[in-house]
Design a protein around this motif. Structure first.
Motif, PDB file in Angstrom:
ATOM      1  N   PHE A 195       7.956  -2.600   2.498  1.00  0.00           N
ATOM      2  CA  PHE A 195       7.441  -1.374   3.118  1.00  0.00           C
ATOM      3  C   PHE A 195       8.243  -0.147   2.656  1.00  0.00           C
ATOM      4  CE2 PHE A 195       5.570  -3.752   6.988  1.00  0.00           C
ATOM      5  CZ  PHE A 195       4.349  -3.861   6.331  1.00  0.00           C
ATOM      6  N   PHE A 196       9.545  -0.301   2.502  1.00  0.00           N
ATOM      7  CA  PHE A 196      10.373   0.819   2.056  1.00  0.00           C
ATOM      8  C   PHE A 196       9.994   1.244   0.637  1.00  0.00           C
ATOM      9  CE2 PHE A 196      14.398   2.569   0.298  1.00  0.00           C
ATOM     10  CZ  PHE A 196      14.499   3.674   1.134  1.00  0.00           C
ATOM     11  N   TYR A 197       9.673   0.276  -0.206  1.00  0.00           N
ATOM     12  CA  TYR A 197       9.216   0.608  -1.563  1.00  0.00           C
ATOM     13  C   TYR A 197       7.917   1.411  -1.503  1.00  0.00           C
ATOM     14  CZ  TYR A 197       7.706   0.004  -6.413  1.00  0.00           C
ATOM     15  OH  TYR A 197       7.290   0.231  -7.705  1.00  0.00           O
ATOM     16  N   GLY A 198       7.000   0.963  -0.634  1.00  0.00           N
ATOM     17  CA  GLY A 198       5.750   1.693  -0.478  1.00  0.00           C
ATOM     18  C   GLY A 198       5.975   3.114   0.020  1.00  0.00           C
ATOM     19  N   ALA A 199       6.947   3.284   0.930  1.00  0.00           N
ATOM     20  CA  ALA A 199       7.249   4.621   1.441  1.00  0.00           C
ATOM     21  C   ALA A 199       7.788   5.524   0.340  1.00  0.00           C
ATOM     22  CB  ALA A 199       8.270   4.517   2.577  1.00  0.00           C
ATOM     23  N   LEU A 200       8.584   4.954  -0.570  1.00  0.00           N
ATOM     24  CA  LEU A 200       9.163   5.746  -1.652  1.00  0.00           C
ATOM     25  C   LEU A 200       8.114   6.248  -2.633  1.00  0.00           C
ATOM     26  CD1 LEU A 200      12.447   3.796  -2.543  1.00  0.00           C
ATOM     27  CD2 LEU A 200      12.286   6.140  -1.668  1.00  0.00           C
ATOM     28  N   ILE A 201       7.155   5.394  -2.989  1.00  0.00           N
ATOM     29  CA  ILE A 201       6.222   5.780  -4.053  1.00  0.00           C
ATOM     30  C   ILE A 201       4.900   6.353  -3.534  1.00  0.00           C
ATOM     31  CG2 ILE A 201       7.206   4.101  -5.654  1.00  0.00           C
ATOM     32  CD1 ILE A 201       4.782   2.314  -5.128  1.00  0.00           C
ATOM     33  N   PHE A 202       4.606   6.182  -2.236  1.00  0.00           N
ATOM     34  CA  PHE A 202       3.348   6.719  -1.703  1.00  0.00           C
ATOM     35  C   PHE A 202       3.568   7.806  -0.647  1.00  0.00           C
ATOM     36  CE2 PHE A 202       2.090   2.335  -2.982  1.00  0.00           C
ATOM     37  CZ  PHE A 202       1.233   2.701  -3.999  1.00  0.00           C
ATOM     38  N   VAL A 203       4.378   7.477   0.367  1.00  0.00           N
ATOM     39  CA  VAL A 203       4.533   8.394   1.495  1.00  0.00           C
ATOM     40  C   VAL A 203       5.384   9.607   1.128  1.00  0.00           C
ATOM     41  CG1 VAL A 203       5.309   8.634   3.881  1.00  0.00           C
ATOM     42  CG2 VAL A 203       4.243   6.494   3.116  1.00  0.00           C
ATOM     43  N   ALA A 204       6.555   9.371   0.536  1.00  0.00           N
ATOM     44  CA  ALA A 204       7.479  10.463   0.247  1.00  0.00           C
ATOM     45  C   ALA A 204       6.874  11.538  -0.653  1.00  0.00           C
ATOM     46  CB  ALA A 204       8.766   9.911  -0.365  1.00  0.00           C
ATOM     47  N   PRO A 205       6.219  11.190  -1.794  1.00  0.00           N
ATOM     48  CA  PRO A 205       5.634  12.239  -2.644  1.00  0.00           C
ATOM     49  C   PRO A 205       4.589  13.076  -1.918  1.00  0.00           C
ATOM     50  CG  PRO A 205       5.783  10.173  -3.844  1.00  0.00           C
ATOM     51  CD  PRO A 205       6.106   9.858  -2.418  1.00  0.00           C
ATOM     52  N   ASN A 206       3.754  12.419  -1.090  1.00  0.00           N
ATOM     53  CA  ASN A 206       2.739  13.164  -0.349  1.00  0.00           C
ATOM     54  C   ASN A 206       3.366  14.074   0.703  1.00  0.00           C
ATOM     55  OD1 ASN A 206       0.542  12.054  -1.724  1.00  0.00           O
ATOM     56  ND2 ASN A 206       0.501  10.249  -0.383  1.00  0.00           N
TER      57      ASN A 206
END
Length: 396
Positions: free
Chosen positions: A178-189
């Motif tokens: 989940f943290f990987y997903g947050a880095l590449i999807f959530v954070a940029p948005n």
């Protein structure tokens, strides 16, 4: 590292067979087949079987225990040993064990005794020695069944201990993904959204550091992802290292489980070898090679040397460096007059202690799993909603 090869071959009697053979290279695989009396006709590398053997090079314990139980019952019922090997090939699902049984069958057809056949098949040397010693006393069938019980008990214990940590490990792995997903999807948005607002934003230290890291991560996505994926493999390697084993030994309950489970298996083996009239030094050396812990191995080696020098078992056990619960149990077994039964009682007591300690540990691990889950949820919140909410509220 041994590679796996699927082969087709013929026995000396001309019967066609197929299976999996393990060797360091293709030439050695051919040589192993010829050494066991087979005429190779085809050999192909198997990636799947190689990876499986790399992950777990041992025989499948339930299959091995089932095989030993079947052979022991057949011998006790005066049934054909070779027929037992023929039927075992059909019910064994472990490819490596099936190959070993086929080699054992071929060796038996050539006139070798069960011990020689087991060694040719690369079954555990300790097991072969137990069977060899039992042959002289006419208790081969009982020895096979005793080995089966030991393997089954040891396997159930390891599975019980491993199950304790499955949930915490699964939760940690899930949160890592989940943290990987947050880095590449959530954070940029989130960064893009904040940049489009007309608010005067002020990022605190945590948010600024997190956004800087996320920006760098996405700018170097390939290298960063490779490192991110590699980290769990390094963690697993560390968890299997001697350093981590020493760290675990500092936790009294884990150390007690490790010590008592190892000693239970080893003294059960010693009882089998003792009952089969094997020389003390050989029995101790065989147990030492089977030990999982370094201190257990060294204690058995010292015990063998002490007994070879002329000391009795109860005298040697006090000087060999075993834990107190072992020394007390062995002395009690000797004083009772029946060493085998006494050691059997000690092993049962150790098994019961391990079960009780494991059950107690499960409760602590449940609490640990809950804490890991809570920490994971908190971490996910801190890298998803918190940066957006805290930054917007600070600008109002």
């Amino acid at each position: 590292m041994e590679l796996a090869f699927i082969y087709q071959a013929r026995t000396p009697r001309g019967k066609g067979i197929s299976g999996v053979v393990y060797a360091r290279n293709r030439s050695l695989a051919f040589g192993k087949l010829k050494k066991n009396g087979f005429a190779p006709q085809g050999l192909a590398f198997s990636l799947g079987a190689t990876v499986k053997n790399l992950i777990n090079p041992d025989f499948n314990p339930p299959d091995l225990a089932r095989f030993y139980t079947t052979m022991g019952r057949r011998i006790e019922n005066n049934r054909s040993f070779l027929e037992g090997l023929d039927s075992a090939v059909e019910f064994v699902s472990d490819e490596k064990l099936r190959q070993a049984i086929m080699v054992m069958r071929q060796s038996s057809q050539e006139g070798q005794d069960p011990r020689e056949a087991m060694l040719a098949a690369e079954l555990p040397a300790r097991d072969a020695m137990v069977i060899a010693a039992a042959q002289s006393s006419g208790s081969t069938g009982q020895a096979f069944q005793s080995l089966a019980r030991e393997i089954r008990q040891s396997y159930e214990l390891r599975r019980s201990v491993s199950a304790i940590f499955k949930m915490p490990a699964f939760m940690a792995f899930l949160m890592y993904g989940f943290f990987y997903g947050a880095l590449i999807f959530v954070a940029p948005n989130t960064i893009k959204f904040l940049a489009q607002t007309n608010l005067k934003l002020h990022l605190d230290t945590f948010n600024q550091s997190y956004f800087d890291f996320a920006t760098w991560f996405n700018a170097n996505i390939f290298i960063a992802s490779c490192v991110y994926v590699a980290i769990p493999f390094f963690v697993v390697a560390f968890l299997k290292s001697p350093t981590f084993s020493r760290m675990k030994d500092r936790w009294p309950r884990l150390r007690a489980i490790s010590e008592k489970s190892d000693q239970a298996v080893l003294w059960n083996s010693y009882a089998l070898l003792y009952n089969a009239n094997m020389m003390a030094r050989e029995a101790c050396a065989m147990c030492a090679r089977s030990a999982k812990r370094v201190d257990s191995r060294e204690a058995f080696l010292r015990l063998g040397r002490l007994m070879e020098s002329g000391r009795t078992l109860d005298e040697s056990i006090a000087l060999a460096g075993f834990p107190k619960f072992v020394s007390t149990g062995v002395k009690s077994a000797v004083s009772g007059g029946n060493v085998v039964d006494g050691l059997g009682d000690m092993v049962k007591n150790l098994d019961e202690d391990v079960v009780a300690l494991t059950d107690s540990l499960k409760e602590n691990v449940k609490i640990m799993a809950t804490m890991i889950t809570a920490a994971g949820v908190g971490l996910l919140f801190s890298v998803t909603y918190y940066p957006l909410v805290s930054t917007v509220l600070s600008a109002l």
